[in-house]
Design a protein around this motif. Structure first.
Motif, PDB file in Angstrom:
ATOM      1  N   ALA A  67       2.993 -25.941   0.270  1.00 38.88           N
ATOM      2  CA  ALA A  67       3.076 -25.336   1.320  1.00 38.88           C
ATOM      3  C   ALA A  67       4.568 -25.122   1.866  1.00 38.88           C
ATOM      4  N   GLU A  68       5.592 -26.975   1.737  1.00 37.23           N
ATOM      5  CA  GLU A  68       6.654 -27.262   2.557  1.00 37.23           C
ATOM      6  C   GLU A  68       7.736 -25.941   2.027  1.00 37.23           C
ATOM      7  N   GLU A  69       7.109 -25.752   0.986  1.00 36.20           N
ATOM      8  CA  GLU A  69       8.334 -24.495   0.320  1.00 36.20           C
ATOM      9  C   GLU A  69       8.528 -23.138   0.228  1.00 36.20           C
ATOM     10  N   PRO A  70       9.446 -22.646   0.435  1.00 38.02           N
ATOM     11  CA  PRO A  70       8.570 -20.585  -0.094  1.00 38.02           C
ATOM     12  C   PRO A  70       8.430 -20.296  -0.147  1.00 38.02           C
ATOM     13  N   ALA A  71       7.464 -19.320   0.995  1.00 32.14           N
ATOM     14  CA  ALA A  71       6.138 -19.195   0.008  1.00 32.14           C
ATOM     15  C   ALA A  71       6.048 -17.577   0.923  1.00 32.14           C
ATOM     16  N   PHE A  72       5.517 -16.498   0.597  1.00 29.69           N
ATOM     17  CA  PHE A  72       5.010 -15.119   1.301  1.00 29.69           C
ATOM     18  C   PHE A  72       3.590 -14.805   1.283  1.00 29.69           C
ATOM     19  N   VAL A  73       3.728 -13.677   1.527  1.00 31.66           N
ATOM     20  CA  VAL A  73       1.587 -13.226   1.313  1.00 31.66           C
ATOM     21  C   VAL A  73       2.048 -11.872   1.045  1.00 31.66           C
ATOM     22  N   VAL A  74       1.353 -11.289   0.086  1.00 27.05           N
ATOM     23  CA  VAL A  74       1.060  -9.027  -0.046  1.00 27.05           C
ATOM     24  C   VAL A  74       0.024  -9.247   0.047  1.00 27.05           C
ATOM     25  N   ILE A  75      -0.177  -8.098   0.746  1.00 28.49           N
ATOM     26  CA  ILE A  75      -1.334  -7.348   0.580  1.00 28.49           C
ATOM     27  C   ILE A  75      -1.227  -6.042   0.208  1.00 28.49           C
ATOM     28  N   GLY A  76      -2.549  -5.581  -0.714  1.00 30.10           N
ATOM     29  CA  GLY A  76      -2.624  -4.971  -1.572  1.00 30.10           C
ATOM     30  C   GLY A  76      -3.399  -3.718  -0.866  1.00 30.10           C
ATOM     31  N   ARG A  77      -3.062  -2.478  -1.065  1.00 33.37           N
ATOM     32  CA  ARG A  77      -4.478  -1.758   0.024  1.00 33.37           C
ATOM     33  C   ARG A  77      -4.220  -0.690  -1.147  1.00 33.37           C
ATOM     34  N   ILE A  78      -5.688  -0.477  -1.581  1.00 30.91           N
ATOM     35  CA  ILE A  78      -6.151  -0.161  -3.132  1.00 30.91           C
ATOM     36  C   ILE A  78      -7.079   1.561  -2.337  1.00 30.91           C
ATOM     37  N   ASP A  79      -6.132   2.631  -2.673  1.00 26.82           N
ATOM     38  CA  ASP A  79      -6.526   3.850  -2.864  1.00 26.82           C
ATOM     39  C   ASP A  79      -7.716   3.993  -4.018  1.00 26.82           C
ATOM     40  N   ASN A  80      -9.464   4.423  -3.958  1.00 25.71           N
ATOM     41  CA  ASN A  80      -9.860   3.671  -5.137  1.00 25.71           C
ATOM     42  C   ASN A  80     -10.341   5.470  -5.742  1.00 25.71           C
ATOM     43  N   PRO A  81      -9.970   5.264  -6.988  1.00 27.93           N
ATOM     44  CA  PRO A  81      -9.875   7.234  -7.382  1.00 27.93           C
ATOM     45  C   PRO A  81     -11.508   6.761  -7.556  1.00 27.93           C
ATOM     46  N   GLU A  82     -12.367   8.354  -7.592  1.00 25.90           N
ATOM     47  CA  GLU A  82     -13.689   8.740  -8.151  1.00 25.90           C
ATOM     48  C   GLU A  82     -14.715   7.933  -8.743  1.00 25.90           C
ATOM     49  N   ASP A  83     -14.058   8.091 -10.001  1.00 24.88           N
ATOM     50  CA  ASP A  83     -14.540   7.791 -11.672  1.00 24.88           C
ATOM     51  C   ASP A  83     -14.720   6.397 -11.830  1.00 24.88           C
ATOM     52  N   LEU A  84     -14.084   5.196 -11.158  1.00 24.95           N
ATOM     53  CA  LEU A  84     -14.770   3.749 -10.848  1.00 24.95           C
ATOM     54  C   LEU A  84     -14.960   2.867  -9.843  1.00 24.95           C
ATOM     55  N   LYS A  85     -15.626   1.993 -10.233  1.00 26.81           N
ATOM     56  CA  LYS A  85     -15.631   1.379  -8.814  1.00 26.81           C
ATOM     57  C   LYS A  85     -15.323   0.247  -7.454  1.00 26.81           C
ATOM     58  N   PRO A  86     -15.350   0.309  -7.402  1.00 22.98           N
ATOM     59  CA  PRO A  86     -14.564  -0.519  -6.216  1.00 22.98           C
ATOM     60  C   PRO A  86     -14.802  -1.750  -6.909  1.00 22.98           C
ATOM     61  N   GLN A  87     -15.211  -2.301  -7.109  1.00 22.07           N
ATOM     62  CA  GLN A  87     -15.327  -4.137  -7.095  1.00 22.07           C
ATOM     63  C   GLN A  87     -14.436  -3.916  -8.767  1.00 22.07           C
ATOM     64  N   GLU A  88     -14.356  -3.181  -9.900  1.00 17.97           N
ATOM     65  CA  GLU A  88     -13.689  -2.439 -10.934  1.00 17.97           C
ATOM     66  C   GLU A  88     -12.390  -2.481 -10.694  1.00 17.97           C
ATOM     67  N   ALA A  89     -11.760  -1.879 -10.051  1.00 18.62           N
ATOM     68  CA  ALA A  89     -10.982  -1.088  -9.276  1.00 18.62           C
ATOM     69  C   ALA A  89      -9.924  -2.556  -8.880  1.00 18.62           C
ATOM     70  N   LEU A  90     -10.737  -3.507  -8.059  1.00 14.86           N
ATOM     71  CA  LEU A  90      -9.985  -4.249  -7.560  1.00 14.86           C
ATOM     72  C   LEU A  90      -9.332  -5.104  -8.873  1.00 14.86           C
ATOM     73  N   GLU A  91     -10.465  -5.458  -9.493  1.00 12.60           N
ATOM     74  CA  GLU A  91      -9.996  -6.444 -10.342  1.00 12.60           C
ATOM     75  C   GLU A  91      -9.130  -6.252 -11.519  1.00 12.60           C
ATOM     76  N   SER A  92      -8.531  -4.563 -11.769  1.00 11.31           N
ATOM     77  CA  SER A  92      -8.269  -4.203 -12.762  1.00 11.31           C
ATOM     78  C   SER A  92      -6.430  -3.952 -11.687  1.00 11.31           C
ATOM     79  N   VAL A  93      -6.711  -3.563 -10.468  1.00 10.72           N
ATOM     80  CA  VAL A  93      -5.247  -4.091  -9.287  1.00 10.72           C
ATOM     81  C   VAL A  93      -4.481  -5.367  -9.840  1.00 10.72           C
ATOM     82  N   GLN A  94      -6.217  -6.571  -9.948  1.00 11.44           N
ATOM     83  CA  GLN A  94      -4.957  -8.376 -10.032  1.00 11.44           C
ATOM     84  C   GLN A  94      -4.984  -7.993 -11.271  1.00 11.44           C
ATOM     85  N   ARG A  95      -4.852  -7.693 -12.506  1.00 13.59           N
ATOM     86  CA  ARG A  95      -4.857  -8.042 -13.404  1.00 13.59           C
ATOM     87  C   ARG A  95      -3.495  -7.525 -14.143  1.00 13.59           C
ATOM     88  N   ALA A  96      -2.916  -5.907 -13.468  1.00 14.16           N
ATOM     89  CA  ALA A  96      -2.080  -5.522 -13.599  1.00 14.16           C
ATOM     90  C   ALA A  96      -0.822  -6.464 -12.271  1.00 14.16           C
TER      91      ALA A  96
END
Length: 444
Positions: free
Chosen positions: A179-208
């Motif tokens: 917490a004493e060293e430089p750090a930052f937050v990144v927010i990712g907003r995902i537009d889910n494709p129709e053929d993929l469940k939201p949880q699967e999309a979230l996990e796939s984006v995290q892995r990418a």
């Protein structure tokens, strides 16, 4: 679309290669140039690189030394060496650097085209392999680290980081950020494709995201809701040190953020290719200057992303300074179609005012906060015209105006429309007008 960087200390070679690649319809490349290893490294810190075509013998830093630096930032970049020399020791050194190819300048353009084509093919194969592995991993559900998610969410709500890190509830959890060293937050907003469940999309984006994050950046992540992912990131001191400016008063943070946006561009491209999903990113400022600001920064970034998505924009990348500024003076009253027209006007206005400078896809994309690849497609979709064609038409239009209404020398006009080589400008002009600039001026 892959990005190709051409490096040589002879401008005539660089500019000639750029022109030949732009004219070759076989390739879809974003072509950049550098006249020294120092310029090439400056570019590598600002944008992702896929293919490097470099002279092997250059003053101050050789091409062999350059590839070690490039590999630090972009380890998957394919390497092609050019040289006027055929000494065996250079061939050996190039092979030790895992170069894809070693080409004599005397061999002409065809071997270079073939080498770049092979490099593109290898990149395609690597991408396909990652996609196959990702699709296989989608079949397995990984339990979310509930307590880590909970702690990060509490941080985002404004609870003091120090007390949360000392909370006995989380004493068994490893929190790898200092917490004493430089750090930052990144927010990712995902537009889910129709053929993929939201949880699967979230996990796939995290892995990418993690697949493209270098080891020199430490990461803690959290899933906020079904379309929002949050990462807490901390660059190692050695990485930040590479972005130090000669001026001791200049912060390294700004240069590092440009590099970070290049990584996010990679993630966006991979998610679109793999999932058919658009991911937009917001990036905070340095949290070590005040972790208590995390809630306000998170809210500002999320609000800015939601606003842009509501206007039909995709693959956005914004930082906290941009999030605090209205994207459009009248965005609150604009309809979606009006906003699309406004964005096109902003793109064209930027080009008009920067003809003598940087009008690359990356520079324009930074201005409107788009992913460079998406920017190119968006412009074509909205106008029916290729963005590169529009840029060249404006360069020609400006050059003709200056020839007709000023007494500027042709070399000065070339510089005014973004050509640092008079011969390159002459070739461009003659291709467009059928005569050389001097012949055109003499006829008026």
């Amino acid at each position: 679309m892959y990005r190709l960087l051409i490096v040589d200390d002879e401008p005539v070679i660089v500019n000639g290669l750029i022109q030949l690649f732009q004219e070759n319809t076989e390739f879809e490349l974003d072509v950049c140039k550098a006249y020294s290893a120092a310029q090439a490294l400056s570019i590598a810190k600002k944008m992702k690189l896929d293919i490097l075509v470099s002279d092997i013998r250059m003053p101050q830093k050789t091409g062999l030394q350059l590839v070690d630096e490039i590999a630090y930032y972009w380890p998957h970049c394919r390497i092609i060496f050019l040289t006027g020399y055929s000494e065996f020791d250079y061939v050996q050194a190039a092979l030790r650097k895992s170069a894809d190819n070693y080409i004599l300048k005397t061999e002409g353009i065809d071997p270079i085209f073939r080498a770049v084509g092979e490099a593109c093919h290898k990149l395609d194969e690597e991408n396909s392999r990652r996609i196959r592995e990702e699709k296989a991993s989608m079949h397995f559900q990984i339990a979310a680290p509930v307590l880590k998610n909970e702690r990060i969410r509490r941080m985002l709500k404004g609870e003091p980081a120090a007390s949360l890190l000392a909370d006995p509830r989380y004493e068994e959890l490893d929190f790898r950020l200092n917490a004493e060293e430089p750090a930052f937050v990144v927010i990712g907003r995902i537009d889910n494709p129709e053929d993929l469940k939201p949880q699967e999309a979230l996990e796939s984006v995290q892995r990418a995201f993690h697949n493209n994050l270098p080891d020199s950046i430490t990461c803690e992540s959290s899933i906020s809701d079904e379309h929002i992912v949050v990462w807490l990131l901390q660059p190692q001191a050695e990485l930040l040190g590479r972005f130090l400016h000669p001026d001791p008063e200049a912060p390294a943070w700004k240069g590092f953020m440009a590099y970070m946006k290049g990584i996010l561009e990679l993630v966006q491209n991979e998610c679109e290719s793999l999932l058919g999903a658009s991911v937009s990113f917001g990036v905070s400022g340095d949290l070590s200057k005040g972790w208590e600001t995390i809630r306000d920064q998170y809210s500002a970034l999320l609000g800015a992303l939601e606003s842009r998505v509501s206007f039909g924009h995709k693959m956005i990348v914004i930082d906290i300074e941009q999030a605090h500024q209205p994207f459009s003076p009248e965005s609150g009253q604009m309809k979606q179609e009006d906003m699309k027209s406004w964005v096109i006007n902003q793109i064209q206005s930027f080009i008009q005012h920067h003809l003598s400078g940087d009008v690359s896809l990356t520079a324009i994309a930074e201005h409107v906060h788009f992913n460079p690849s998406y920017l190119s497609r968006y412009y074509k979709q909205m106008t029916g015209q290729n963005l590169q064609d529009y840029i060249q038409s404006k360069k020609l239009e400006c050059a003709l105006h200056l020839m007709q209404h000023t007494n500027l020398k042709l070399i000065e006009i070339a510089a005014r429309v973004g050509f640092d080589s008079h011969s390159y400008f002459t070739t461009f002009f003659k291709k467009k007008m059928g005569v050389s600039p001097q012949e055109y001026r003499n006829s008026k």
